[in-house]
Design a protein around this motif. Structure first.
Motif, PDB file in Angstrom:
ATOM      1  N   ASN A 204       0.834  -1.222  -0.154  1.00 20.62           N
ATOM      2  CA  ASN A 204      -0.004  -0.059  -0.024  1.00 20.62           C
ATOM      3  C   ASN A 204       0.880   1.270  -0.092  1.00 20.62           C
ATOM      4  O   ASN A 204       0.356   2.428  -0.175  1.00 20.62           O
ATOM      5  N   ASP A 210       0.575   2.195  -7.312  1.00 15.97           N
ATOM      6  CA  ASP A 210      -0.831   2.392  -7.351  1.00 15.97           C
ATOM      7  C   ASP A 210      -1.290   3.506  -8.497  1.00 15.97           C
ATOM      8  O   ASP A 210      -2.357   3.226  -8.895  1.00 15.97           O
ATOM      9  N   HIS A 300     -10.764  -3.993  -2.929  1.00 13.45           N
ATOM     10  CA  HIS A 300      -9.428  -3.861  -2.585  1.00 13.45           C
ATOM     11  C   HIS A 300      -8.992  -5.138  -2.881  1.00 13.45           C
ATOM     12  O   HIS A 300      -7.824  -5.173  -3.248  1.00 13.45           O
TER      13      HIS A 300
END
Length: 367
Positions: A204, A210, A300
């Motif tokens: 993350n 991302d 997710h």
């Protein structure tokens, strides 16, 4: 279903997802011929759903047969309901019945064999959630829930995975920038993923990764839109939309016309980086997983899978387009290249030649 995709659940799925991806890339690399990426990513996402989400210990040969049956089911699931012997509808019904039998067998074996597990998979969580609410799920409910989980993890994730690989092929600078981020974060060293470095919090924290995944999903959203029921009569552009009507919103058109995105046809992960943050300027300009209270529950997990795949591709794989030009894209039933995308994988990097084999054995010991 929310517990199935909680932070704790995703953390426990991650090592198993990595194993399935590693094993798949090893198989792609050992194939002397180019692979059909879209078809192979369908196999990969199906296997991920069976092995990781559901924790089924189905032998490879049986898993391959189940995958073929599942494909028949998916190909005919939206057929016209014409019940004739050779109709798509009848083929879909037969495939569903065969699939249900295979799933029932796997569920029964799972319920009888609970030893050697080191994490609660999605089906475990579903069963426990039922018990917590004072309701023991029936076998039919378990089969339906299982089929729903496979369906949710399958086609759209395979579509996005194929789009990811195509964009990494088209944009080698993006691939190298990904590698640079992995090196700077201590995840990639001398062509090798450092042991224990891939935890959920670490992944993350990979901001450029991302951005890459966000841009793939912006430009190549697997599905075109979604349906909603009008709860209250409203007016739009002078037209009255009555309460109770079904309306469709278009994800693809929203992404194409949203004023926040500059050069909408250009693959540019940096649009989501610090300083630009083009997805932060409005609530519903960027919605690859839908929006509102009915946004996709599995978003997710899907993003985690795509990130894990991107990390393995950037760290351990060498691959190139096997055709002269990139294929055209079709939008039906989900976004995918018309020829499936033919790619040749060239084994793992020099430091990765001796990765442990027998991933299914390792998975079987822990799920």
């Amino acid at each position: 279903f929310s517990k199935i995709f909680s932070h704790e659940a995703l953390e426990s799925y991650l090592p198993k997802i990595q194993l399935v991806i590693k094993d798949t890339l090893r198989a792609w690399s050992s194939n002397p011929e180019p692979i059909n990426v879209y078809h192979e990513t369908q196999k990969l996402t199906f296997r991920m759903a069976i092995r990781v989400l559901l924790g089924f210990r189905i032998p490879d040969e049986e898993l391959s047969r189940l995958f073929e049956v599942y494909q028949q089911f998916v190909e005919n699931v939206f057929s016209l309901p014409v019940d004739l012997p050779f109709s798509g509808y009848r083929r879909g019904i037969r495939a569903r019945e065969t699939l249900q039998k295979g799933l029932e067998k796997a569920i029964q074996e799972k319920l009888q064999n609970t030893q050697g597990k080191d994490y609660a998979d999605a089906l475990d969580i579903l069963i426990e959630s039922g018990k917590e609410h004072g309701k023991e799920l029936t076998m039919q409910e378990l089969k339906d829930g299982t089929l729903e989980l496979i369906f949710a993890a399958y086609a759209t994730t395979a579509s996005a995975s194929t789009s990811l690989i195509m964009q990494l092929l088209k944009h080698p600078r993006v691939l190298e920038k990904l590698r640079e981020e992995l090196r700077s974060k201590g995840i990639l060293h001398n062509g090798c993923i450092c042991e224990g470095s891939l935890r959920l919090d670490n992944i993350n924290g990979l901001h450029y990764l991302d951005c890459v995944i966000k841009e793939v999903l912006r430009l190549f959203t697997p599905i075109s839109g979604g349906y909603r029921t009008v709860l209250q009569t409203f007016e739009l552009d002078g037209f009255q939309i009555p309460k109770g009507w079904s309306v469709m919103y278009s994800i693809r058109d929203t992404h194409d016309t949203a004023p926040v995105f500059k050069d909408v046809d250009v693959f540019d992960p940096d649009r989501f980086g610090q300083g630009r943050s083009e997805d932060k300027e409005g609530r519903f300009h960027y919605l690859p997983f839908g929006g509102g209270v009915r946004t996709c529950l599995g978003k997710h997990l899907a993003k985690l899978f795509l990130k894990a795949l991107a990390i393995e591709l950037a760290s351990t794989s060498r691959f190139e387009l096997a055709t002269r030009t990139f294929p055209k894209i079709t939008l039906v039933p989900v976004v995918h290249p018309v020829d499936g995308l033919k790619v040749k994988f060239f084994g793992l990097d020099s430091n990765q030649n001796e990765i442990l084999t027998g991933t299914d054995v390792m998975l079987g010991a822990t799920v």
